[in-house]
Design an enzyme around this catalytic site. Structure first.
Site, PDB file in Angstrom:
ATOM      1  CE  LYS A 187      29.822  48.009  41.944  1.00 21.29           C
ATOM      2  NZ  LYS A 187      30.220  46.744  42.579  1.00 21.29           N
ATOM      3  CG  ASP A 194      26.336  48.069  41.149  1.00 27.11           C
ATOM      4  OD1 ASP A 194      27.039  47.023  41.659  1.00 27.11           O
ATOM      5  OD2 ASP A 194      27.343  48.310  39.952  1.00 27.11           O
ATOM      6  CB  SER A 197      31.391  35.165  40.802  1.00 33.78           C
ATOM      7  OG  SER A 197      30.632  35.129  40.879  1.00 33.78           O
ATOM      8  CD1 TRP A 198      29.107  40.681  36.388  1.00 30.29           C
ATOM      9  CD2 TRP A 198      27.273  39.308  36.899  1.00 30.29           C
ATOM     10  NE1 TRP A 198      28.650  41.112  36.073  1.00 30.29           N
ATOM     11  CE2 TRP A 198      27.028  40.745  35.874  1.00 30.29           C
ATOM     12  CE3 TRP A 198      26.737  38.202  37.190  1.00 30.29           C
ATOM     13  CZ2 TRP A 198      25.566  40.523  35.969  1.00 30.29           C
ATOM     14  CZ3 TRP A 198      25.065  38.529  36.932  1.00 30.29           C
ATOM     15  CH2 TRP A 198      24.711  40.124  36.195  1.00 30.29           C
ATOM     16  CB  SER A 247      29.371  43.170  47.790  1.00 29.32           C
ATOM     17  OG  SER A 247      30.582  43.957  47.988  1.00 29.32           O
ATOM     18  NE  ARG A 248      33.832  39.404  43.282  1.00 29.07           N
ATOM     19  CZ  ARG A 248      34.171  38.702  41.727  1.00 29.07           C
ATOM     20  NH1 ARG A 248      34.496  39.170  41.188  1.00 29.07           N
ATOM     21  NH2 ARG A 248      32.905  37.647  40.444  1.00 29.07           N
ATOM     22  CG  ASN A 249      34.724  45.867  45.420  1.00 28.29           C
ATOM     23  OD1 ASN A 249      36.277  46.298  45.386  1.00 28.29           O
ATOM     24  ND2 ASN A 249      34.510  45.018  45.052  1.00 28.29           N
ATOM     25  N   GLY A 307      24.602  47.028  36.518  1.00 24.42           N
ATOM     26  CA  GLY A 307      23.499  46.830  38.255  1.00 24.42           C
ATOM     27  C   GLY A 307      23.497  46.284  39.741  1.00 24.42           C
TER      28      GLY A 307
END
Length: 337
Positions: free
Chosen positions: A196, A249, A16-17, A259-261, A141
């Site tokens: 984070k 971030d 993904s990223w 957001s996955r987390n 970021g």
């Protein structure tokens, strides 16, 4: 890098990223080759200019190509951009290392801490490759991949001990929608990015339990305090944690449903077990893998990280969900600073 050709970047891998970073670099005029583990992904990128596994609806720049051959990807590369799970970095890099050129700058996009060693990605890179720290950079970021793929505005910090190297990569990834800033504080950028994820698990749990926006704001704020305490104990500049790779971030990861987390935490907050949540989560959730490693770093540096401690205990089933929620509120009152 020759003055007569664009910068060349090898992006490992096509997740993904990694795909979003490759698109940014290509849009900035950098020549990009993506290293994909699966030949069908490389073929789809080369022939259809799409990544069917992650963004089947987004056209990739036609200048962006892909290969399954790490040597071909790294040939004449000015930058090796690494976007792989932190826990597989050491083994993967050992395989790729012989193909890295003597002047290639290695850029980490990873936001995890290695289990067992407590090492940041830049430390693992230096250890495995023998590359000088001046050739190792970090990009971090508030960068939710889906929004970047849609061309929505974003910014990030490029951190490298060598300011000139940071500026060169800044130019290689600066587009109309992506604004990179530079820094020399690698530790601050990496620790902000790692901590984070754990705080996002906590805010996700609060969301899943319907604890409200006040609770989320409390967790984000006190989570930032934890990140600052640990990062500065490790040698970071606290001002870095007030920047894009810190609070920027943190806010994006804790508040966005992309957001996955946060999503993983939300499932936990709704009563799913870690195993059940892992089964329905397709992508790597770095906070789950890194929580205990971060807590061990905190203990080694004599730093209090109560939210991280509670999340680690919950993930390892040492406490229940209700006990975790109660523990977050039963901390003894004290001055804020």
């Amino acid at each position: 890098m020759s003055q007569h050709r664009p910068a060349r970047a090898a992006v490992f891998s096509a997740g993904s990223w990694g795909t979003a970073a490759a698109k940014i670099l290509a849009d900035a005029g950098t020549t990009v080759i993506v290293h994909a583990r699966r030949s069908e992904i490389a073929d789809a990128i080369n022939h259809h200019h799409r990544n069917p596994s992650y963004f089947p609806d987004v056209d990739l720049p036609t200048s962006l190509t892909a290969t399954t051959d790490p040597a071909a990807a790294l040939k004449d590369a000015d930058y090796l951009v690494l976007s792989i799970p932190a826990q597989s970095l050491r083994a993967s890099l050992a395989t790729w290392s012989p193909h890295i050129g003597p002047d290639t700058v290695i850029v980490s996009l990873m936001k995890g801490i290695e289990q067992g060693t407590g090492k940041r990605a830049s430390e693992v890179i230096a250890e495995v490759t023998g590359v000088n720290a001046n050739r190792i950079a970090v990009l971090s970021g508030p960068n939710l991949a889906r929004e970047i793929m849609d061309g929505q505005p974003a910014a990030a910090t490029v951190a490298c001990p060598d300011e000139a190297a940071a500026r060169r990569f800044q130019a290689a990834c600066h587009t109309s929608y992506f604004r990179p800033y530079t820094s020399t504080d690698v530790i601050g950028c990496e620790m902000g990015g790692a901590v984070k994820n754990v705080i996002a698990l906590a805010t996700g749990i609060a969301h899943g339990m319907n604890l409200g926006h006040n609770a989320a704001a409390m967790l984000i704020t006190r989570g930032l305090a934890e990140a600052i305490r640990l990062a500065t104990a490790m040698g970071a500049d606290p001002a870095t944690l007030a920047g894009l790779s810190g609070i920027g971030d943190l806010v994006a990861t804790c508040t966005s449903p992309l957001s996955r987390n946060r999503t993983f935490g939300s499932h936990l907050g709704q009563g799913m077990t870690v195993e059940e949540t892992t089964a329905v989560t397709r992508q790597t959730t770095e906070g789950v893998k890194s929580a205990e490693a971060i807590l061990n770093l905190a203990r080694a540096h004599d730093v209090e990280m109560p939210i991280t401690q509670i999340i680690s205990a919950l993930l390892h089933e040492k406490i229940s969900l209700d006990e975790a929620a109660a523990a977050l509120m039963q901390r003894p009152p004290k001055p804020e600073r």
